[in-house]
Design a protein around this motif. Sequence first.
Motif, PDB file in Angstrom:
ATOM      1  N   LYS A 110       0.745  -1.180   0.044  1.00 41.62           N
ATOM      2  CA  LYS A 110      -0.155   0.025  -0.085  1.00 41.62           C
ATOM      3  C   LYS A 110       0.866   1.335  -0.116  1.00 41.62           C
ATOM      4  O   LYS A 110       0.614   2.253  -0.697  1.00 41.62           O
ATOM      5  CB  LYS A 110      -0.961   0.131   1.262  1.00 41.62           C
ATOM      6  CG  LYS A 110      -1.964   1.171   1.125  1.00 41.62           C
ATOM      7  CD  LYS A 110      -2.942   0.886   2.221  1.00 41.62           C
ATOM      8  CE  LYS A 110      -4.051   2.114   2.082  1.00 41.62           C
ATOM      9  NZ  LYS A 110      -5.221   1.816   3.202  1.00 41.62           N
ATOM     10  N   GLY A 111       1.981   1.396   0.681  1.00 47.18           N
ATOM     11  CA  GLY A 111       2.621   2.505   0.856  1.00 47.18           C
ATOM     12  C   GLY A 111       3.386   2.723  -0.587  1.00 47.18           C
ATOM     13  O   GLY A 111       3.511   3.700  -0.973  1.00 47.18           O
ATOM     14  N   ARG A 112       3.863   1.652  -1.223  1.00 43.56           N
ATOM     15  CA  ARG A 112       4.426   1.676  -2.665  1.00 43.56           C
ATOM     16  C   ARG A 112       3.427   2.637  -3.469  1.00 43.56           C
ATOM     17  O   ARG A 112       3.638   3.061  -4.128  1.00 43.56           O
ATOM     18  CB  ARG A 112       5.213   0.468  -2.978  1.00 43.56           C
ATOM     19  CG  ARG A 112       5.667   0.474  -4.313  1.00 43.56           C
ATOM     20  CD  ARG A 112       6.372  -0.707  -4.838  1.00 43.56           C
ATOM     21  NE  ARG A 112       6.808  -0.894  -6.282  1.00 43.56           N
ATOM     22  CZ  ARG A 112       7.502  -1.599  -6.779  1.00 43.56           C
ATOM     23  NH1 ARG A 112       7.952  -2.560  -6.020  1.00 43.56           N
ATOM     24  NH2 ARG A 112       7.664  -1.361  -8.009  1.00 43.56           N
ATOM     25  N   ALA A 113       2.097   1.701  -3.518  1.00 42.04           N
ATOM     26  CA  ALA A 113       1.289   2.444  -4.381  1.00 42.04           C
ATOM     27  C   ALA A 113       1.076   3.674  -4.261  1.00 42.04           C
ATOM     28  O   ALA A 113       0.921   4.449  -5.201  1.00 42.04           O
ATOM     29  CB  ALA A 113      -0.179   1.553  -4.205  1.00 42.04           C
ATOM     30  N   LEU A 114       0.981   4.294  -2.982  1.00 43.14           N
ATOM     31  CA  LEU A 114       0.856   5.537  -2.648  1.00 43.14           C
ATOM     32  C   LEU A 114       1.928   6.426  -3.032  1.00 43.14           C
ATOM     33  O   LEU A 114       1.598   7.574  -3.849  1.00 43.14           O
ATOM     34  CB  LEU A 114       0.496   5.882  -1.154  1.00 43.14           C
ATOM     35  CG  LEU A 114      -0.728   5.341  -0.758  1.00 43.14           C
ATOM     36  CD1 LEU A 114      -0.474   5.304   0.802  1.00 43.14           C
ATOM     37  CD2 LEU A 114      -1.655   6.606  -0.901  1.00 43.14           C
ATOM     38  N   ILE A 115       3.181   5.863  -3.021  1.00 39.30           N
ATOM     39  CA  ILE A 115       4.406   6.847  -3.666  1.00 39.30           C
ATOM     40  C   ILE A 115       4.184   6.741  -5.193  1.00 39.30           C
ATOM     41  O   ILE A 115       4.530   7.895  -5.673  1.00 39.30           O
ATOM     42  CB  ILE A 115       5.697   5.887  -3.298  1.00 39.30           C
ATOM     43  CG1 ILE A 115       6.040   6.177  -1.791  1.00 39.30           C
ATOM     44  CG2 ILE A 115       6.807   6.833  -3.982  1.00 39.30           C
ATOM     45  CD1 ILE A 115       6.997   5.465  -1.046  1.00 39.30           C
ATOM     46  N   GLU A 116       3.933   5.601  -5.778  1.00 43.17           N
ATOM     47  CA  GLU A 116       3.529   5.714  -7.358  1.00 43.17           C
ATOM     48  C   GLU A 116       2.675   6.750  -7.771  1.00 43.17           C
ATOM     49  O   GLU A 116       2.771   7.100  -9.101  1.00 43.17           O
ATOM     50  CB  GLU A 116       3.205   4.506  -7.609  1.00 43.17           C
ATOM     51  CG  GLU A 116       4.321   3.244  -7.599  1.00 43.17           C
ATOM     52  CD  GLU A 116       3.912   1.753  -7.720  1.00 43.17           C
ATOM     53  OE1 GLU A 116       2.663   1.604  -7.891  1.00 43.17           O
ATOM     54  OE2 GLU A 116       4.728   0.924  -7.906  1.00 43.17           O
ATOM     55  N   ARG A 117       1.754   7.150  -6.930  1.00 42.99           N
ATOM     56  CA  ARG A 117       0.797   8.508  -7.242  1.00 42.99           C
ATOM     57  C   ARG A 117       0.872   9.456  -6.650  1.00 42.99           C
ATOM     58  O   ARG A 117       0.276  10.441  -6.869  1.00 42.99           O
ATOM     59  CB  ARG A 117      -0.561   7.694  -7.254  1.00 42.99           C
ATOM     60  CG  ARG A 117      -1.058   7.632  -5.941  1.00 42.99           C
ATOM     61  CD  ARG A 117      -2.619   7.256  -6.030  1.00 42.99           C
ATOM     62  NE  ARG A 117      -3.388   7.483  -4.785  1.00 42.99           N
ATOM     63  CZ  ARG A 117      -3.886   6.507  -3.978  1.00 42.99           C
ATOM     64  NH1 ARG A 117      -3.597   5.329  -4.277  1.00 42.99           N
ATOM     65  NH2 ARG A 117      -4.516   6.830  -2.763  1.00 42.99           N
ATOM     66  N   ALA A 118       1.871   9.886  -5.825  1.00 43.44           N
ATOM     67  CA  ALA A 118       2.289  10.801  -5.098  1.00 43.44           C
ATOM     68  C   ALA A 118       2.567  12.191  -5.946  1.00 43.44           C
ATOM     69  O   ALA A 118       3.278  12.123  -6.813  1.00 43.44           O
ATOM     70  CB  ALA A 118       3.326  10.575  -4.033  1.00 43.44           C
ATOM     71  N   GLY A 119       1.989  13.261  -5.403  1.00 45.26           N
ATOM     72  CA  GLY A 119       2.469  14.636  -6.062  1.00 45.26           C
ATOM     73  C   GLY A 119       3.523  15.273  -5.340  1.00 45.26           C
ATOM     74  O   GLY A 119       4.432  16.033  -5.680  1.00 45.26           O
ATOM     75  N   VAL A 123      -2.987   7.242   7.751  1.00 46.94           N
ATOM     76  CA  VAL A 123      -1.560   6.483   8.350  1.00 46.94           C
ATOM     77  C   VAL A 123      -1.494   5.116   7.654  1.00 46.94           C
ATOM     78  O   VAL A 123      -2.460   4.321   7.921  1.00 46.94           O
ATOM     79  CB  VAL A 123      -1.698   6.489   9.893  1.00 46.94           C
ATOM     80  CG1 VAL A 123      -0.258   5.976  10.337  1.00 46.94           C
ATOM     81  CG2 VAL A 123      -1.633   8.046  10.454  1.00 46.94           C
ATOM     82  N   VAL A 124      -0.520   4.747   7.106  1.00 47.53           N
ATOM     83  CA  VAL A 124      -0.350   3.476   6.588  1.00 47.53           C
ATOM     84  C   VAL A 124       1.084   2.974   7.593  1.00 47.53           C
ATOM     85  O   VAL A 124       1.933   3.705   7.660  1.00 47.53           O
ATOM     86  CB  VAL A 124       0.460   3.602   5.189  1.00 47.53           C
ATOM     87  CG1 VAL A 124       0.634   2.051   4.802  1.00 47.53           C
ATOM     88  CG2 VAL A 124      -0.920   4.246   4.263  1.00 47.53           C
ATOM     89  N   PRO A 125       0.907   1.669   8.074  1.00 48.14           N
ATOM     90  CA  PRO A 125       1.792   1.333   9.031  1.00 48.14           C
ATOM     91  C   PRO A 125       2.878   0.703   8.428  1.00 48.14           C
ATOM     92  O   PRO A 125       2.896   0.460   7.222  1.00 48.14           O
ATOM     93  CB  PRO A 125       1.059   0.104   9.736  1.00 48.14           C
ATOM     94  CG  PRO A 125      -0.140  -0.349   9.045  1.00 48.14           C
ATOM     95  CD  PRO A 125      -0.178   0.926   8.323  1.00 48.14           C
ATOM     96  N   GLY A 126       4.180   0.664   8.933  1.00 53.43           N
ATOM     97  CA  GLY A 126       5.144   0.023   8.507  1.00 53.43           C
ATOM     98  C   GLY A 126       5.962  -0.856   9.438  1.00 53.43           C
ATOM     99  O   GLY A 126       5.933  -1.107  10.666  1.00 53.43           O
ATOM    100  N   VAL A 127       7.114  -1.548   8.918  1.00 53.06           N
ATOM    101  CA  VAL A 127       7.736  -2.550   9.637  1.00 53.06           C
ATOM    102  C   VAL A 127       8.740  -1.793  10.606  1.00 53.06           C
ATOM    103  O   VAL A 127       9.357  -0.779   9.950  1.00 53.06           O
ATOM    104  CB  VAL A 127       8.631  -3.370   8.606  1.00 53.06           C
ATOM    105  CG1 VAL A 127       9.367  -4.419   9.296  1.00 53.06           C
ATOM    106  CG2 VAL A 127       7.479  -4.215   7.818  1.00 53.06           C
ATOM    107  N   SER A 128       8.432  -1.957  11.662  1.00 54.70           N
ATOM    108  CA  SER A 128       9.485  -1.587  12.906  1.00 54.70           C
ATOM    109  C   SER A 128      10.834  -2.150  12.688  1.00 54.70           C
ATOM    110  O   SER A 128      11.173  -3.318  12.430  1.00 54.70           O
ATOM    111  CB  SER A 128       9.116  -1.860  14.245  1.00 54.70           C
ATOM    112  OG  SER A 128      10.019  -1.482  15.238  1.00 54.70           O
ATOM    113  N   SER A 129      12.042  -1.317  13.122  1.00 55.83           N
ATOM    114  CA  SER A 129      13.417  -1.809  13.158  1.00 55.83           C
ATOM    115  C   SER A 129      13.503  -2.712  14.141  1.00 55.83           C
ATOM    116  O   SER A 129      14.498  -3.739  14.011  1.00 55.83           O
ATOM    117  CB  SER A 129      14.271  -0.672  13.495  1.00 55.83           C
ATOM    118  OG  SER A 129      13.768   0.053  14.782  1.00 55.83           O
TER     119      SER A 129
END
Length: 273
Positions: free
Chosen positions: A22-31, A109-115
């Motif tokens: 989902k995060g990558r898909a948002l980056i692909e359409r981000a302004g 908010v889109v969650p992510g993998v924590s360190s």
Amino acid sequence: MTPGTVWFVGAGPGDPELITVKGRALIERAGAILFAGSLVNEAATRWAPPGCTIADSKDMTLPQMAAWLILQAQKHDTVIRLQTGDPALYGALIEVVQPLDAAGVPLRVVPGVSSAMASAAAAVESFTLPEVTQSVIFTRVEGRTPMPPGESLAELGRHHCTLCIFLSITLLHKVQAGLREAGWADDAPVLVVHKASWPGEELIVRGTLADIRDRCREAKVVSQAMVIASPTLGARQWTELAKSKLYDPTFTHRFRKASEPSHEPHPPLERAP
């Protein structure tokens, strides 16, 4: 004009391929994308479309970051604040969200993998093991940011469960002191992972409570590192493990009937006096 949506996206621990689909898909359409350059691998922005406005926030104050996001939301449907790890952990999420709320800018908010998760994966460790510990605490030691009452490492360490200690690699002397006060032995295993999952930069340091500070000094690990103290560390080499009931052939659950009789002793019957 209705402003666009600002998305707070967890970029993950470092490897750009660990961002969510989902995060990558948002980056692909981000302004427009505002990324935390001091912590987020810039490669995570490589999927941005041509013409996308990309800025690094490492030299910005929080008011400047909020102002930038609000301005870009007036121009674009999709604006991204790309944060390290997961936005809910040790970030300035709420501090940036409040000005956006005041300006009427919609946000998600889109969650992510924590360190923490990436560090355990790098070292092939498990935070939890049956009959060893079933609890994980995410914490830090006190530096310039004070700890609330009841949350010192000495107090939390008394649970003797898994401790993922963020933002504390330069304060290992405090980690050692806190865990010793909590009753941890000097030979308790401690794991430090520098830049977990970063291609070509990840470094794993193993030691004990007594020597982990010296080992990190020798390895020149002084930033961007996760410290993990846990009774489960090193279990890969243990000769005996309590097995999970979920996959035990003598255990019945909703999706599978036991295929072998149980040899566990029955608990003693309670008798009336």
